[in-house]
Write an enzyme that holds these catalytic residues in place. Structure first.
Site, PDB file in Angstrom:
ATOM      1  N   ARG A 104      42.473  27.593  -3.230  1.00 53.00           N
ATOM      2  CA  ARG A 104      41.226  27.087  -3.802  1.00 53.00           C
ATOM      3  C   ARG A 104      40.808  25.758  -3.196  1.00 53.00           C
ATOM      4  NH1 ARG A 104      36.990  28.423  -4.069  1.00 53.00           N
ATOM      5  NH2 ARG A 104      37.897  30.372  -4.795  1.00 53.00           N
ATOM      6  N   LYS A 139      22.816  10.200  -0.182  1.00 48.28           N
ATOM      7  CA  LYS A 139      22.886  11.028  -1.398  1.00 48.28           C
ATOM      8  C   LYS A 139      23.994  12.061  -1.224  1.00 48.28           C
ATOM      9  CE  LYS A 139      17.973  10.336  -2.337  1.00 48.28           C
ATOM     10  NZ  LYS A 139      16.644  10.975  -2.442  1.00 48.28           N
ATOM     11  N   LYS A 171      13.839  -1.343   0.540  1.00 49.93           N
ATOM     12  CA  LYS A 171      13.145  -0.316  -0.221  1.00 49.93           C
ATOM     13  C   LYS A 171      12.197  -0.942  -1.246  1.00 49.93           C
ATOM     14  CE  LYS A 171      15.494   3.404  -1.241  1.00 49.93           C
ATOM     15  NZ  LYS A 171      14.879   4.377  -0.305  1.00 49.93           N
ATOM     16  N   GLU A 201      10.922   0.448   4.085  1.00 45.28           N
ATOM     17  CA  GLU A 201      10.236   1.600   3.496  1.00 45.28           C
ATOM     18  C   GLU A 201       8.820   1.192   3.115  1.00 45.28           C
ATOM     19  OE1 GLU A 201      12.109   4.210   0.288  1.00 45.28           O
ATOM     20  OE2 GLU A 201      10.622   3.063  -0.868  1.00 45.28           O
ATOM     21  N   ASP A 222       7.491   6.895   3.406  1.00 44.74           N
ATOM     22  CA  ASP A 222       7.968   7.611   2.221  1.00 44.74           C
ATOM     23  C   ASP A 222       6.853   8.367   1.512  1.00 44.74           C
ATOM     24  OD1 ASP A 222      10.021   8.274   0.326  1.00 44.74           O
ATOM     25  OD2 ASP A 222       9.069   6.856  -1.044  1.00 44.74           O
TER      26      ASP A 222
END
Length: 294
Positions: A104, A139, A171, A201, A222
């Site tokens: 597994r 992410k 950002k 950004e 963005d």
């Protein structure tokens, strides 16, 4: 042809070791230990159950080796290979208890990473003919970033920064707290070392115009419309790297790439790409017929 280097053993071994410890607990595989004689040998095959691209075989091999170094693994379709449904990827031979104890954990890594590589390859194919490269983001699954970004490379994609210390990425929240985009960029440039790139950004063409008047290396466009993306690329005129992000799928990617951007970043490649279904199937007689498969 996709070019990538395998991950160093020092990176993957502790990850695999921890995964095995999580699965084996304090008593090991009590099911196999109860059912299978200690000296029973078996031959098993790793088989793809659907079309895709293989990634993560080193992780699978480490899982089997850490459980039992006597297991032999012969790889037929290494990382980066296309596989068809039903195709054998690798064959394993060794003590049956050990093979099942590692099964597994090995499959979890192999299916997850092959799924990312397969999804990345589909995105790369979607923008073929354009200069844009497909890139992943931060992410990622906590603790598995190196593995998931490796799988993106296997699929033909590029890696964005690996962590907060790789590069400066200004950002919207940085801009809001600093007060304005110009202040944020000026502070970042004053603090950044000479080897550190700065990306900012922007959501609008007005923000882009301000950013381009200052010292930056890349701009993240963005969630812009296709029309604004094309205008943004024209405004940049090749002075900095252009990266598009937001709502990118294999269906939308070709039009985004056609605007002329350099990169298209896709977060879902590492946070929600489906696995590639791969199974470990025992031979009919269950006996280990191969003493040395390596």
């Amino acid at each position: 042809m996709v070019s990538f280097s395998p991950l160093p053993s020092i990176i993957i071994e502790p990850i695999v070791r921890n995964a095995l410890l999580e699965d084996l607990g304090k008593a090991g595989d009590i099911t196999s230990d109860a059912i299978i004689p200690l000296d029973h040998k078996a031959t098993l095959a790793l088989k793809a159950r659907e079309v895709g691209i293989v990634a993560g075989l080193d992780l699978a091999a480490f899982a089997f080796m850490l459980v039992d170094p006597s297991i032999d693994m012969h790889i037929w379709r290494p990382d980066g290979c296309d596989v068809a449904a039903g195709e054998t990827i690798a064959r394993l031979c060794g003590p049956a208890r050990s093979l099942l104890a590692a099964e597994r954990t090995a499959l979890n890594f192999l299916c997850r990473m092959s799924g990312i590589a397969t999804a990345t390859a589909a995105m790369v194919e979607a923008v073929r003919g354009h200069k844009a490269r497909i890139a992943c983001t931060r992410k990622t699954t906590p603790g598995l970033r190196a593995l998931e970004k490796y799988a993106v490379r296997v699929g033909g994609g590029a890696n964005h920064r690996f962590g907060l210390d790789d590069a400066v990425l200004i950002k919207d929240n940085h801009i809001a707290i600093a007060g304005d985009i110009g202040t944020a960029i000026e502070r970042a440039r004053a603090a950044a070392g000479h080897m550190v790139k700065i990306e900012v950004e922007v959501d609008t063409l007005e923000q882009l115009e301000t950013a381009l008047a200052l010292s930056i290396d890349a701009v993240l466009l963005d969630n812009m419309s296709l029309e604004d993306l094309a205008r943004a690329v024209a405004m940049v005129g090749g002075r900095v790297i252009t990266e598009a992000s937001g709502r990118v799928t294999p269906r939308t990617a070709p039009a985004i790439a056609a605007t002329g951007v350099d990169l298209i970043s896709v977060g879902w490649l590492t946070h929600s790409a489906p696995i590639l279904d791969i199974g470990l199937d025992a031979s009919i007689d269950g006996n280990c017929r191969h003493k040395h498969l390596n």
